[in-house]
Design a protein around this motif. Sequence first.
Motif, PDB file in Angstrom:
ATOM      1  N   PHE A  44       0.846  -1.206   0.000  1.00 23.04           N
ATOM      2  CA  PHE A  44       0.000   0.000   0.000  1.00 23.04           C
ATOM      3  C   PHE A  44       0.878   1.251   0.000  1.00 23.04           C
ATOM      4  CE2 PHE A  44      -1.608   3.465   2.633  1.00 23.04           C
ATOM      5  CZ  PHE A  44      -2.647   3.898   1.819  1.00 23.04           C
ATOM      6  N   ASP A  45       1.940   1.210   0.807  1.00 25.22           N
ATOM      7  CA  ASP A  45       2.855   2.353   0.904  1.00 25.22           C
ATOM      8  C   ASP A  45       3.483   2.651  -0.460  1.00 25.22           C
ATOM      9  OD1 ASP A  45       3.932   4.310   2.492  1.00 25.22           O
ATOM     10  OD2 ASP A  45       5.673   3.135   3.093  1.00 25.22           O
ATOM     11  N   PHE A  46       3.831   1.570  -1.157  1.00 33.16           N
ATOM     12  CA  PHE A  46       4.407   1.727  -2.503  1.00 33.16           C
ATOM     13  C   PHE A  46       3.385   2.395  -3.424  1.00 33.16           C
ATOM     14  CE2 PHE A  46       5.157   0.320  -6.819  1.00 33.16           C
ATOM     15  CZ  PHE A  46       6.524   0.494  -6.976  1.00 33.16           C
ATOM     16  N   THR A  47       2.121   1.908  -3.406  1.00 34.25           N
ATOM     17  CA  THR A  47       1.100   2.512  -4.286  1.00 34.25           C
ATOM     18  C   THR A  47       0.823   3.953  -3.870  1.00 34.25           C
ATOM     19  OG1 THR A  47      -0.843   1.814  -2.986  1.00 34.25           O
ATOM     20  CG2 THR A  47      -0.056   0.290  -4.677  1.00 34.25           C
ATOM     21  N   ASN A  48       0.962   4.229  -2.572  1.00 28.86           N
ATOM     22  CA  ASN A  48       0.763   5.596  -2.078  1.00 28.86           C
ATOM     23  C   ASN A  48       1.804   6.543  -2.691  1.00 28.86           C
ATOM     24  OD1 ASN A  48       0.223   7.871  -0.567  1.00 28.86           O
ATOM     25  ND2 ASN A  48       0.244   6.849   1.402  1.00 28.86           N
ATOM     26  N   GLY A  49       3.076   6.134  -2.650  1.00 31.23           N
ATOM     27  CA  GLY A  49       4.138   6.946  -3.237  1.00 31.23           C
ATOM     28  C   GLY A  49       3.953   7.067  -4.741  1.00 31.23           C
ATOM     29  N   PHE A  50       3.656   5.932  -5.368  1.00 34.29           N
ATOM     30  CA  PHE A  50       3.458   5.846  -6.810  1.00 34.29           C
ATOM     31  C   PHE A  50       2.330   6.783  -7.248  1.00 34.29           C
ATOM     32  CE2 PHE A  50       1.627   3.484 -10.444  1.00 34.29           C
ATOM     33  CZ  PHE A  50       2.760   3.304 -11.198  1.00 34.29           C
TER      34      PHE A  50
END
Lengths: 77, 365
Positions: B17-23
């Motif tokens: 989720f954190d990755f998609t948040n940054g992305f």
Amino acid sequence: MILGVVELGQIFEVIWVSLVCGVGITAAFSFVVLGLARYVDSHGGVRLAWGAMALTAFAIFVAGVVLAVQIMLTKGG
Amino acid sequence: MHSDIVLWIVVGTALAFDFTNGFHDTANSIATSVSTRAMAPKLAVMMAAALNFVGAFLSLAVAATIAKGIVDAASITLLTVFAGLIGAIAWNLVTWWQGLPSSSSHALIGGMVGATLVAQGSSAVLWDGLIEKVAVPALVAPVLAMLAAGLAILVAYRIIGRQKPGVVSRGFRLGQLASSALFSLSHGTNDAQKTMGIIFLALVANGNTGADADIPLWVVVSAATAIALGTYFGGWRIVRTMGSRIIKMDPAQGFAAQGAGAAVILSASHVGFPLSTTHVMSGAIMGAGAAKRLSAVRWGVAGNIVVAWILTLPCSAAVGAFTYGVVSIFGDGSVGPIVVASGLLLALLAFFVRKARRAPEVVPA
């Protein structure tokens, strides 16, 4: 004053601080740009005055950035 | 043993989720700078990724606040956290695919609410908190940012007057370096900590750590790394929407949008009023365009973005609720999360393989 679950005073504070700071920081940097543009085109004492204005506005802009970073560091604390 | 496996699946899902948040949110920091050519796209994402990483370490005080006041803390289990995260990831991916900037935090809150509704019933959802943390900020943020950026650009145009366009553009492009950096740092201090909070909640719920303990260093480092990597791989579809599809902006408008947006977010942070970075930045871009000329804003695109904001909570809640329903079929153990996580990974893999065969996403030159 609390309306339901939302504190209106808090919202009004966010609104006026945001407007003052948002317009203020943009205005400060606009004076930097104006000062630099006029500095390039002017001569003598006028040139120095535009340069000084650009430097002063830049100092205000930098102070705003430093204040922003400080708010980031202290939020929620 | 079972709960340890569930815990690590939840940790992995939280980092995803954190990755998609940054992305997803790369656009908030760099869209205006890239579209006005203040920075080259690659340089912009590298700077944004580095500052998101640094920002994640700056202020740990707001970690663990994401679900606080939204759902009854006693009702949070590893499975509801897992289902909530899946709801948020699904909505982030759908809106990224559509190129729509939407709030990752609202998606996470929606996912948690949906999962909690199915798991514990409506009494476990704190509706007042939902109004205070989601509904009111969602109304205030874009309108306030629009006003602030609109006023700011009018003042800037008045001050600049009729100076040489070349000098003015170069000046504001330089200013955008600072405002973009500030935005990225601010994003790191906010959003990476939401994931840290979720992982910390999972550790507490599983009995691995006490509620009063400090957040472990590995949690901080892994969350910071995930959001930085997500930012680096940037969601260019949303960058395009925010950078050039809402308005065609000049460097002064880009600077005014970022400066006013940062002022709104930081003022709100200072008094503890939670605003979505995405809502603020989108509103600021619309304001900077509309102040110059109302018809400069592509209102159709803006309307689609607003519809996405309205749908964020119910859609992510629906996916969170559905996920919890599927997971709970398999009982309290690790089988449910393994099945759902594997299914999601396979679906994503199939999607990206199919997409790669057709046409790869082009990073702006």
